[in-house]
Design a protein around this motif. Sequence first.
Motif, PDB file in Angstrom:
ATOM      1  N   UNK A   1     -37.168  33.980 -10.762  1.00  0.00           N
ATOM      2  CA  UNK A   1     -36.382  34.995 -11.451  1.00  0.00           C
ATOM      3  C   UNK A   1     -34.922  34.917 -11.025  1.00  0.00           C
ATOM      4  N   UNK A   2     -33.993  35.306 -11.911  1.00  0.00           N
ATOM      5  CA  UNK A   2     -34.221  35.871 -13.243  1.00  0.00           C
ATOM      6  C   UNK A   2     -34.483  34.793 -14.294  1.00  0.00           C
ATOM      7  N   UNK A   3     -35.162  35.182 -15.365  1.00  0.00           N
ATOM      8  CA  UNK A   3     -35.370  34.322 -16.523  1.00  0.00           C
ATOM      9  C   UNK A   3     -35.019  35.139 -17.762  1.00  0.00           C
ATOM     10  N   UNK A   4     -34.360  34.521 -18.710  1.00  0.00           N
ATOM     11  CA  UNK A   4     -33.904  35.248 -19.894  1.00  0.00           C
ATOM     12  C   UNK A   4     -34.628  34.748 -21.139  1.00  0.00           C
ATOM     13  N   UNK A   5     -35.257  35.680 -21.853  1.00  0.00           N
ATOM     14  CA  UNK A   5     -35.945  35.373 -23.101  1.00  0.00           C
ATOM     15  C   UNK A   5     -35.124  35.882 -24.289  1.00  0.00           C
ATOM     16  N   UNK A   6     -35.169  35.130 -25.357  1.00  0.00           N
ATOM     17  CA  UNK A   6     -34.710  35.606 -26.662  1.00  0.00           C
ATOM     18  C   UNK A   6     -35.955  35.843 -27.496  1.00  0.00           C
ATOM     19  N   UNK A   7     -36.080  37.007 -28.111  1.00  0.00           N
ATOM     20  CA  UNK A   7     -37.253  37.358 -28.908  1.00  0.00           C
ATOM     21  C   UNK A   7     -36.823  37.574 -30.355  1.00  0.00           C
ATOM     22  N   UNK A   8     -37.406  36.788 -31.262  1.00  0.00           N
ATOM     23  CA  UNK A   8     -37.091  36.917 -32.682  1.00  0.00           C
ATOM     24  C   UNK A   8     -38.380  36.818 -33.489  1.00  0.00           C
TER      25      UNK A   8
ATOM     26  N   UNK B   1     -27.891  33.751 -31.525  1.00  0.00           N
ATOM     27  CA  UNK B   1     -28.715  33.211 -30.440  1.00  0.00           C
ATOM     28  C   UNK B   1     -27.981  32.087 -29.725  1.00  0.00           C
ATOM     29  N   UNK B   2     -27.309  31.238 -30.506  1.00  0.00           N
ATOM     30  CA  UNK B   2     -26.600  30.111 -29.919  1.00  0.00           C
ATOM     31  C   UNK B   2     -25.479  30.511 -28.981  1.00  0.00           C
TER      32      UNK B   2
ATOM     33  N   UNK C   1     -26.850  32.323 -23.325  1.00  0.00           N
ATOM     34  CA  UNK C   1     -27.312  31.311 -22.379  1.00  0.00           C
ATOM     35  C   UNK C   1     -28.737  31.654 -21.952  1.00  0.00           C
ATOM     36  N   UNK C   2     -29.667  31.573 -22.888  1.00  0.00           N
ATOM     37  CA  UNK C   2     -31.047  31.989 -22.633  1.00  0.00           C
ATOM     38  C   UNK C   2     -31.875  30.816 -22.115  1.00  0.00           C
ATOM     39  N   UNK C   3     -33.101  31.118 -21.675  1.00  0.00           N
ATOM     40  CA  UNK C   3     -33.986  30.092 -21.117  1.00  0.00           C
ATOM     41  C   UNK C   3     -35.122  29.704 -22.055  1.00  0.00           C
ATOM     42  N   UNK C   4     -35.740  30.693 -22.701  1.00  0.00           N
ATOM     43  CA  UNK C   4     -36.891  30.449 -23.575  1.00  0.00           C
ATOM     44  C   UNK C   4     -36.788  31.377 -24.777  1.00  0.00           C
ATOM     45  N   UNK C   5     -37.097  30.847 -25.964  1.00  0.00           N
ATOM     46  CA  UNK C   5     -37.174  31.679 -27.164  1.00  0.00           C
ATOM     47  C   UNK C   5     -38.634  31.992 -27.463  1.00  0.00           C
TER      48      UNK C   5
ATOM     49  N   UNK D   1     -38.979  26.665 -27.643  1.00  0.00           N
ATOM     50  CA  UNK D   1     -39.333  27.695 -28.616  1.00  0.00           C
ATOM     51  C   UNK D   1     -40.842  27.856 -28.576  1.00  0.00           C
ATOM     52  N   UNK D   2     -41.296  29.012 -28.117  1.00  0.00           N
ATOM     53  CA  UNK D   2     -42.719  29.319 -28.040  1.00  0.00           C
ATOM     54  C   UNK D   2     -43.041  30.247 -29.206  1.00  0.00           C
ATOM     55  N   UNK D   3     -43.884  29.785 -30.111  1.00  0.00           N
ATOM     56  CA  UNK D   3     -44.083  30.495 -31.370  1.00  0.00           C
ATOM     57  C   UNK D   3     -45.531  30.941 -31.519  1.00  0.00           C
TER      58      UNK D   3
END
Length: 290
Positions: free
Chosen positions: A149-156, A172-173, A176-180, A212-214
Motif C-alpha cells: 500500500x498505497x494502491x490506486x484503483x480507477x473504477x468505471x 482517466x489518462x 497516475x493510477x495502478x489498476x483499472x 484492466x480487470x473487467x
Amino acid sequence: MANSGKKLMDGGGVAFQTLPRAAGDDNADDDYVRPPPRPLVSTVHDKPATHPQQVHISVVGANRMRICWVTDDDDGRSSPPSVVEYGTSPGEYTASATGDHATYSYSDYKSGAIHHVTIGPLEPATTYYYRCGAGEEEELSLRTPPAKLPVEFVVIGDVGQTEWTAATLSHIGEKDYDVALVAGDLSYADGKQPLWDSFGRLVQPLASARPWMVTEGNHEKEKTPPPPPVAGAGAGVRLSPSRFAAYNARWRMPREESGSPSSLYYSFDAAGGAAHVVMLGSYAYVEERG
C-alpha cells in the motif's frame, strides 16, 4: 438538509464522508437533465493485417501480467506467433514469453487471431517496455502495480465508445493510477462484432499501459436468434453463438488462478495481498443456463 456522499480510500479500507449540499440545493437531483447521446468514435485499423492491435493487459497472480492483442489474418496468411519480448529499458528486450491464439465466430463474423501471452516474473512498481509478435513491431510500455500500500484503483463501467467515452478515457489518462476495474458493459457491441474491434482500438492507449480487470454486464450476453436449420445430414440442427462468446475470447481474466470456473467471476490480489479484489459479474447464471 440533504447530503451527498464522498468515498475515501486509504490503507484501512473504504469510508464514506457525508458532505452537506449548498443551501437551496435540496432538489438538485430533481432538476437534472440528461445530456443528449453522443455519436460513436470511429477507430480504424490502418496498419498491415499482422500488426498487433487492441492490446490490453491484466494481472495474473502475484508477479505476472497477461498481454492480449488481435491480428487480422483474413488475407489467408498464417497467424504471426504469439510472442511478447520485454525488458526494463526502451528497445532492450531481455526476456520473452510465448502463449496461444484462437479465433471465434459469431453468425457471419469471424474474428482475427486473438493472442494471449503471460509474462513474468516481474518486479513491482516497475515500467517494462514490450512488443507483441515477431519482427519490428510497435513498442509499448506498462507499469506493474505496487507490492504494498498505497494502491490506486480507477473504477468505471458502462464504457461504450462514444464521444462521452473519449472524455472519460481522457480523464482517466490524467490520473497516475495502478489498476483499472471495469464493472461491465464494455463495448456496447450488442451482437455487432466489429464494434468489439473498434472498442479494443479505442481503449488500447490506456489498457496496454495499466492492467484492466473487467467483468461482464448485460451488454456482453449477445445471444442472437439461431439461423435456419442446417441442410443435409445435419438437418434439423440449429446453430447459435453461445452467450459471452466475444467477451470470453477477447478479455481473458485470471479465473484459473483464482479457482473460478468462469471468466464472469474471479478475484485477484493487489498490493502484495493487502487488498483482495473480487470481480463478481451478475450474469453468471445466464452463462450456466444458456
